[in-house]
Structure formats: C-alpha cells, structure tokens
Design a protein around this motif. Structure first.
Motif, PDB file in Angstrom:
ATOM      1  N   ARG A 287     -38.879 -20.894   8.297  1.00  0.00           N
ATOM      2  CA  ARG A 287     -38.083 -20.119   9.250  1.00  0.00           C
ATOM      3  C   ARG A 287     -38.322 -20.570  10.673  1.00  0.00           C
ATOM      4  O   ARG A 287     -37.402 -20.723  11.458  1.00  0.00           O
ATOM      5  CB  ARG A 287     -38.437 -18.648   9.097  1.00  0.00           C
ATOM      6  CG  ARG A 287     -37.272 -17.743   9.381  1.00  0.00           C
ATOM      7  CD  ARG A 287     -37.727 -16.330   9.558  1.00  0.00           C
ATOM      8  NE  ARG A 287     -37.834 -16.076  10.981  1.00  0.00           N
ATOM      9  CZ  ARG A 287     -37.762 -14.869  11.509  1.00  0.00           C
ATOM     10  NH1 ARG A 287     -37.615 -13.820  10.750  1.00  0.00           N
ATOM     11  NH2 ARG A 287     -37.852 -14.718  12.800  1.00  0.00           N
ATOM     12  N   LYS A 288     -39.572 -20.789  11.021  1.00  0.00           N
ATOM     13  CA  LYS A 288     -39.861 -21.129  12.416  1.00  0.00           C
ATOM     14  C   LYS A 288     -39.311 -22.503  12.803  1.00  0.00           C
ATOM     15  O   LYS A 288     -39.071 -22.762  13.980  1.00  0.00           O
ATOM     16  CB  LYS A 288     -41.356 -21.025  12.715  1.00  0.00           C
ATOM     17  CG  LYS A 288     -42.257 -21.967  11.946  1.00  0.00           C
ATOM     18  CD  LYS A 288     -43.690 -21.833  12.468  1.00  0.00           C
ATOM     19  CE  LYS A 288     -44.754 -22.542  11.626  1.00  0.00           C
ATOM     20  NZ  LYS A 288     -44.427 -23.804  10.984  1.00  0.00           N
ATOM     21  N   ASP A 289     -39.071 -23.350  11.817  1.00  0.00           N
ATOM     22  CA  ASP A 289     -38.504 -24.666  12.119  1.00  0.00           C
ATOM     23  C   ASP A 289     -37.042 -24.575  12.559  1.00  0.00           C
ATOM     24  O   ASP A 289     -36.525 -25.489  13.181  1.00  0.00           O
ATOM     25  CB  ASP A 289     -38.587 -25.586  10.897  1.00  0.00           C
ATOM     26  CG  ASP A 289     -40.032 -25.750  10.432  1.00  0.00           C
ATOM     27  OD1 ASP A 289     -40.915 -25.783  11.304  1.00  0.00           O
ATOM     28  OD2 ASP A 289     -40.259 -25.814   9.209  1.00  0.00           O
ATOM     29  N   LYS A 290     -36.423 -23.466  12.216  1.00  0.00           N
ATOM     30  CA  LYS A 290     -35.015 -23.327  12.588  1.00  0.00           C
ATOM     31  C   LYS A 290     -34.872 -23.314  14.106  1.00  0.00           C
ATOM     32  O   LYS A 290     -33.907 -23.833  14.659  1.00  0.00           O
ATOM     33  CB  LYS A 290     -34.426 -22.042  11.998  1.00  0.00           C
ATOM     34  CG  LYS A 290     -34.332 -22.079  10.499  1.00  0.00           C
ATOM     35  CD  LYS A 290     -33.248 -21.186   9.940  1.00  0.00           C
ATOM     36  CE  LYS A 290     -33.593 -19.724   9.993  1.00  0.00           C
ATOM     37  NZ  LYS A 290     -32.605 -18.890   9.270  1.00  0.00           N
ATOM     38  N   TYR A 291     -35.846 -22.699  14.740  1.00  0.00           N
ATOM     39  CA  TYR A 291     -35.778 -22.636  16.193  1.00  0.00           C
ATOM     40  C   TYR A 291     -35.857 -24.038  16.804  1.00  0.00           C
ATOM     41  O   TYR A 291     -35.095 -24.378  17.702  1.00  0.00           O
ATOM     42  CB  TYR A 291     -36.894 -21.737  16.739  1.00  0.00           C
ATOM     43  CG  TYR A 291     -36.843 -21.647  18.246  1.00  0.00           C
ATOM     44  CD1 TYR A 291     -35.783 -20.980  18.863  1.00  0.00           C
ATOM     45  CD2 TYR A 291     -37.804 -22.247  19.049  1.00  0.00           C
ATOM     46  CE1 TYR A 291     -35.691 -20.918  20.233  1.00  0.00           C
ATOM     47  CE2 TYR A 291     -37.715 -22.185  20.433  1.00  0.00           C
ATOM     48  CZ  TYR A 291     -36.666 -21.515  21.014  1.00  0.00           C
ATOM     49  OH  TYR A 291     -36.560 -21.453  22.372  1.00  0.00           O
ATOM     50  N   GLN A 292     -36.777 -24.827  16.274  1.00  0.00           N
ATOM     51  CA  GLN A 292     -36.913 -26.200  16.763  1.00  0.00           C
ATOM     52  C   GLN A 292     -35.618 -26.985  16.539  1.00  0.00           C
ATOM     53  O   GLN A 292     -35.137 -27.695  17.423  1.00  0.00           O
ATOM     54  CB  GLN A 292     -38.095 -26.894  16.053  1.00  0.00           C
ATOM     55  CG  GLN A 292     -38.520 -28.200  16.711  1.00  0.00           C
ATOM     56  CD  GLN A 292     -38.735 -28.036  18.229  1.00  0.00           C
ATOM     57  OE1 GLN A 292     -39.448 -27.146  18.678  1.00  0.00           O
ATOM     58  NE2 GLN A 292     -38.069 -28.886  19.025  1.00  0.00           N
ATOM     59  N   ALA A 293     -35.038 -26.790  15.370  1.00  0.00           N
ATOM     60  CA  ALA A 293     -33.791 -27.485  15.054  1.00  0.00           C
ATOM     61  C   ALA A 293     -32.687 -27.092  16.032  1.00  0.00           C
ATOM     62  O   ALA A 293     -31.910 -27.929  16.497  1.00  0.00           O
ATOM     63  CB  ALA A 293     -33.366 -27.163  13.624  1.00  0.00           C
ATOM     64  N   LEU A 294     -32.675 -25.825  16.360  1.00  0.00           N
ATOM     65  CA  LEU A 294     -31.674 -25.345  17.318  1.00  0.00           C
ATOM     66  C   LEU A 294     -31.875 -25.994  18.688  1.00  0.00           C
ATOM     67  O   LEU A 294     -30.922 -26.432  19.338  1.00  0.00           O
ATOM     68  CB  LEU A 294     -31.741 -23.813  17.420  1.00  0.00           C
ATOM     69  CG  LEU A 294     -30.786 -23.155  18.416  1.00  0.00           C
ATOM     70  CD1 LEU A 294     -29.334 -23.442  18.026  1.00  0.00           C
ATOM     71  CD2 LEU A 294     -31.014 -21.648  18.467  1.00  0.00           C
ATOM     72  N   CYS A 295     -33.130 -26.069  19.098  1.00  0.00           N
ATOM     73  CA  CYS A 295     -33.417 -26.705  20.387  1.00  0.00           C
ATOM     74  C   CYS A 295     -32.975 -28.167  20.385  1.00  0.00           C
ATOM     75  O   CYS A 295     -32.461 -28.674  21.374  1.00  0.00           O
ATOM     76  CB  CYS A 295     -34.898 -26.613  20.721  1.00  0.00           C
ATOM     77  SG  CYS A 295     -35.401 -24.918  21.056  1.00  0.00           S
ATOM     78  N   ASN A 296     -33.153 -28.811  19.240  1.00  0.00           N
ATOM     79  CA  ASN A 296     -32.764 -30.218  19.148  1.00  0.00           C
ATOM     80  C   ASN A 296     -31.252 -30.433  19.308  1.00  0.00           C
ATOM     81  O   ASN A 296     -30.828 -31.444  19.850  1.00  0.00           O
ATOM     82  CB  ASN A 296     -33.222 -30.840  17.824  1.00  0.00           C
ATOM     83  CG  ASN A 296     -34.737 -30.966  17.748  1.00  0.00           C
ATOM     84  OD1 ASN A 296     -35.428 -30.850  18.768  1.00  0.00           O
ATOM     85  ND2 ASN A 296     -35.256 -31.163  16.551  1.00  0.00           N
ATOM     86  N   ILE A 297     -30.506 -29.487  18.805  1.00  0.00           N
ATOM     87  CA  ILE A 297     -29.051 -29.668  18.943  1.00  0.00           C
ATOM     88  C   ILE A 297     -28.513 -28.979  20.194  1.00  0.00           C
ATOM     89  O   ILE A 297     -27.332 -29.071  20.503  1.00  0.00           O
ATOM     90  CB  ILE A 297     -28.256 -29.157  17.711  1.00  0.00           C
ATOM     91  CG1 ILE A 297     -28.441 -27.659  17.505  1.00  0.00           C
ATOM     92  CG2 ILE A 297     -28.637 -29.947  16.463  1.00  0.00           C
ATOM     93  CD1 ILE A 297     -27.387 -27.053  16.579  1.00  0.00           C
TER      94      ILE A 297
END
Ligand code: ADP
Length: 444
Positions: A287-297
């Motif tokens: 779940r917490k990786d979703k935030y990082q993914a969002l920041c990347n895009i």
C-alpha cells in the motif's frame, strides 16, 4: 434540526450505513450541480416525445421569438444570455405554453434546461395584476427551492410586478395572512401546511403546478404523499408539470399518479465510453508504495488537470496531507464539507486555480468537470465482497463519445488487487497497460 432530511428516521443504524447514504444524498448532489453549472449540457440523442393526443401536430421552436412571449419576459431571457432554446426546450416550450395548457412529464439529465423551461412557463402564465398565488413549484429541499427562485428572479427581472415567495421551513407566516405574491416555491411539507393548516394558499386558484426533481422528491420520506395531497386539491384546469433527471420505474409510477393526461418528453443521457481513454496501471508491492508511484507520475499528471480517487474519506485525507507535506499543490474535495464549500472547491478547480483534486467516489459522482484529462485511481473502486465496481470505474474515467476529450487514466494496483483490474479490463473489453513508474517515457 433538519426535519426533511432523509436520515431523520435512521437513528441507531450502523454509522457506516448512515455515512454512505449521506454521501449519496441526491439533493446535495443536485444542488452541487446547480451551483457549478455554467452552461447547457449537450446531448447527441434526439428528444423523444409521447403525446397524449398523437394526432395533434407536434410543434417545436428554434427561436424564443416564435413563442410570442411577453416583451419583458423575452428581454429577461436574452439578458440571461440565452440565444436559442435548448434541445429539450425546443419541444417542451410549445407544449407548456399551448392553449389550452397541456400537462407534461419531462426527463433529461441535469443541465439540459428544464428549470429554465418551467420558470419561463410560470412567468408567462402569471398575471402580474392579480395579487395572489398563481404558480406553485415544489422542490425537494430549501436550497433547491432557493436556486429555482433565483432563476425566477433573473428571468423575471423585467416583469416588475411579479414576485416570488418561499414556502420553506423557517419562513413563518401567521395563519390567514393575505399572500400577494404570485409565485410560490417550496418544499412539500411546508407547502402542505401553508395550504391546509395555515390557509395561506388557495389551491383552487393555482394555474401552474410544477414538481421539480421528482427523483429526489420520492427519495425523501413523506414527500410523495405530501405532493399528491397538494395535487389532489388543485383545479382540473391547472397545468401540471413534472421534471426528473432520471427515470427509474419508481419515478415513473409516481409521475403517472400525479400528472393526469401528460405529454412525455425524454432526452437520453449521453453514454460514457472508455474509447478515447488510454488506461494504465502501476503495480505496487505494498500500500505504501502506491504513494511513491503517484509521486513518480506526478509530473505527467500535472500537465493537465487531474482528479485522484480514493476509496475512503480517510484515505483521501491522508493522501492530501502527504502530498501537501511533499510540496505538491492539491486540494481535497471531501464529503465532510458543506455543499457550498464543495461547490467552491469544484469552481476553483474548473477555473484552473487548482490542478489536482483528491476525492472519494461519491463526492464527485454525477459532477461533470469537462476539462479533467487525467484520472488516477489511487484505490480501485470495489464493491462489498471484493468485486470490482464497474459502474463507478466507468463514471470516474469514462467520457461521452462525442463531447468528451481524450483522457489518461492511471490505476495504482497492489499486487493482490491485480485480479480485480483484470476483471475490469475484461468487463469493458479495453486494454489497461502496465506502466513502469520509474520510466514514464512509456506514456504515449
Ligand atoms: P436543468 O434544470 O435541466 O438542470 P437548467 O435550466 O438549470 O437545467 O439549465 C442549465 C444551465 O444552462 C443553466 O446555467 C442555465 O442558465 C443554462 N440554460 C438554460 N437554458 C438555456 C438556453 N436556452 N440557452 C443557454 N443557456 C441555457
């Protein structure tokens, strides 16, 4: 406090249930749409008409002049910036203004010009020299009644002697008061009191009866019965008009009970499709990786305007705080806000003052923000039992074929949610491509 609220009888129900109903509050949604609407909603469908007397000729108008309106009313219409009748008005206005008056049931989505049409009918039938209630309009809430009243005041700007009065809770008028205003707009409960208990309105003198937002009306406990009691006391020559944005069977049954010998007009809603939308997913370990993914895009999503959907209010709030702390400019559209606050956030977004809006489903349901080109599902919409919520997915991402722009959609998917995404892909028979969030060049 709010006696007309649909939740009033739900005390003791599990709090989650109450919250869901509250968020889906039809009247609030309808008000929100009115507050943010600036122009007509287009439709490529044809208006369907069912005449009570199929042998009578069917008139439609392309201009307001053809309606032979009072000079001051025509001036009011043009002052509002209307150049020509909307699609639904082309058919509805000649029926509504016919002699003798005809009854009408009309259904079309919000924003297609229904309110303007019946306000025009009321203003054209009212006799400014007669000082008693002649037109009666029922609305589901206080706020919606006020909105309609505003339209009467705008369109009737040059009809100087015509006045509006609101039969809404809080507006206390002593029994037997002689009301001199010609147009009454109110909620069913209060109107009922004004007619029968307080004897403020003589229903036998009403010429035009309007029931607006019938779908919202029947959703509120008691309002159908109140409306029917009022309608029963109207004279047979009174013109009766009913409007609804949707037409489920329940609305239809109600409409048939309350409007005798109606003409029926329908304008089908533009269907949503995923055809012009490029859909991607980013696979995230946790779940917490979703935030990082969002920041990347994030850089790519802020090229246009974006809405980020979360499944719960809590998640939406958390995400907003995180993003703001990381220096991103985002705003939160939350169900905890009042309708006016929500409208103002949506307005800022529409005006381009905000580029990224974070929200939950229901908050943004039924609200069309045309310029949104990018949608992010931070959480996939799911139903109870972990089934994908296809309808909501389509609502979030889909655009109407003819009027919608091209768009981009990103889904942030935890590994265990991948089967849900695959189901969505199969359901819509449209491909959702995997994206490596570290390498955004893959976005075409
Ligand atoms: P509805 O009642 O179906 O939701 P409204 O009557 O509120 O629709 O109209 C939606 C919007 O379009 C409003 O902003 C209204 O001022 C505007 N509008 C209505 N009729 C016309 C018209 N003939 N020309 C231009 N704008 C219109």
């Amino acid at each position: 406090s709010n006696l007309n609220h649909p939740l009033k009888n739900l005390r003791g129900v599990k709090s989650t249930t109450v919250r869901n109903i509250g968020e889906l509050d039809l009247a609030a949604n309808s008000l929100l749409n009115k507050l943010i609407r600036q122009s007509l909603v287009e439709s490529s469908h044809r208006v369907e008409v069912l005449q009570k007397d199929p042998s009578s000729p069917l008139y439609s108008v392309k201009t307001f002049e053809e309606l032979r309106l009072k000079e001051e009313l025509l001036k009011g219409i043009y002052a509002m910036g209307f150049n020509r009748p909307s699609k639904i008005q082309e058919m509805a206005l000649p029926m509504m203004l016919a002699h003798p008056p005809q009854n009408l049931i009309a259904q079309s989505q919000s924003g297609t010009g229904k309110t303007a049409a019946f306000v025009l009918a009321m203003l054209s039938r009212v006799n400014a020299l007669e000082l008693f209630p002649q037109c009666l309009c029922l609305a589901p809430t206080y706020e919606l009644a006020l909105q309609t009243g505003r339209v009467v005041e705008q369109m009737g700007k040059f009809c100087v002697d015509v006045q509006v009065m609101y039969a809404i809770r809080g507006n206390r008028i002593p029994r037997g008061t002689d009301i001199t205003k010609q147009i009454i707009i109110g909620t069913p409960g209060t109107v009922l009191d004004w007619c029968f208990k307080l004897k403020l309105i003589d229903l036998t003198k009403i010429r035009v009866f309007v029931l607006d937002e019938a779908d919202v009306m029947i959703d509120t406990q008691g309002f159908s019965d109140h409306s029917i009691r009022i309608q029963r006391a109207l004279p047979s020559e009174c013109q009766m008009l009913l409007f609804s944005a949707t037409f489920e069977d329940s609305v239809w049954h109600f409409a048939e009970r309350i409007i005798p010998d109606p003409n029926v007009i329908k304008l089908r809603k533009e269907e949503l499709t995923l055809n012009n939308i490029r859909q991607y997913y980013v696979l995230c370990e946790h779940r917490k990786d979703k935030y990082q993914a969002l920041c990347n895009i994030y850089g790519s999503i802020t090229i246009g305007q974006a809405i980020i959907f979360c499944q719960t209010r809590r998640n939406a709030k958390w995400l907003t705080v995180e993003m703001i702390q990381d220096g991103h400019q985002v705003s939160l559209l939350s169900g905890e806000l009042t309708v006016e606050q929500r409208a103002s956030i949506i307005q800022r977004f529409r005006d381009g003052k905000e580029k990224v809006l974070i929200t939950t489903n229901v908050c943004a349901r039924g609200i069309d923000v045309k310029q949104v080109t990018i949608v992010v599902n931070f959480d996939l919409p799911v139903k109870q039992g972990e089934e994908p919520d296809y309808e909501t997915y389509l609502h979030r991402i889909g655009r109407t074929g003819r009027f919608g722009k091209k768009g981009l959609a990103f889904n942030m998917i935890e590994v265990d949610k991948l089967p849900l995404l695959m189901k969505i892909q199969d359901h819509f028979n449209s491909s959702i491509k995997q994206l490596n969030a570290e390498d955004m060049d893959e976005i075409e």
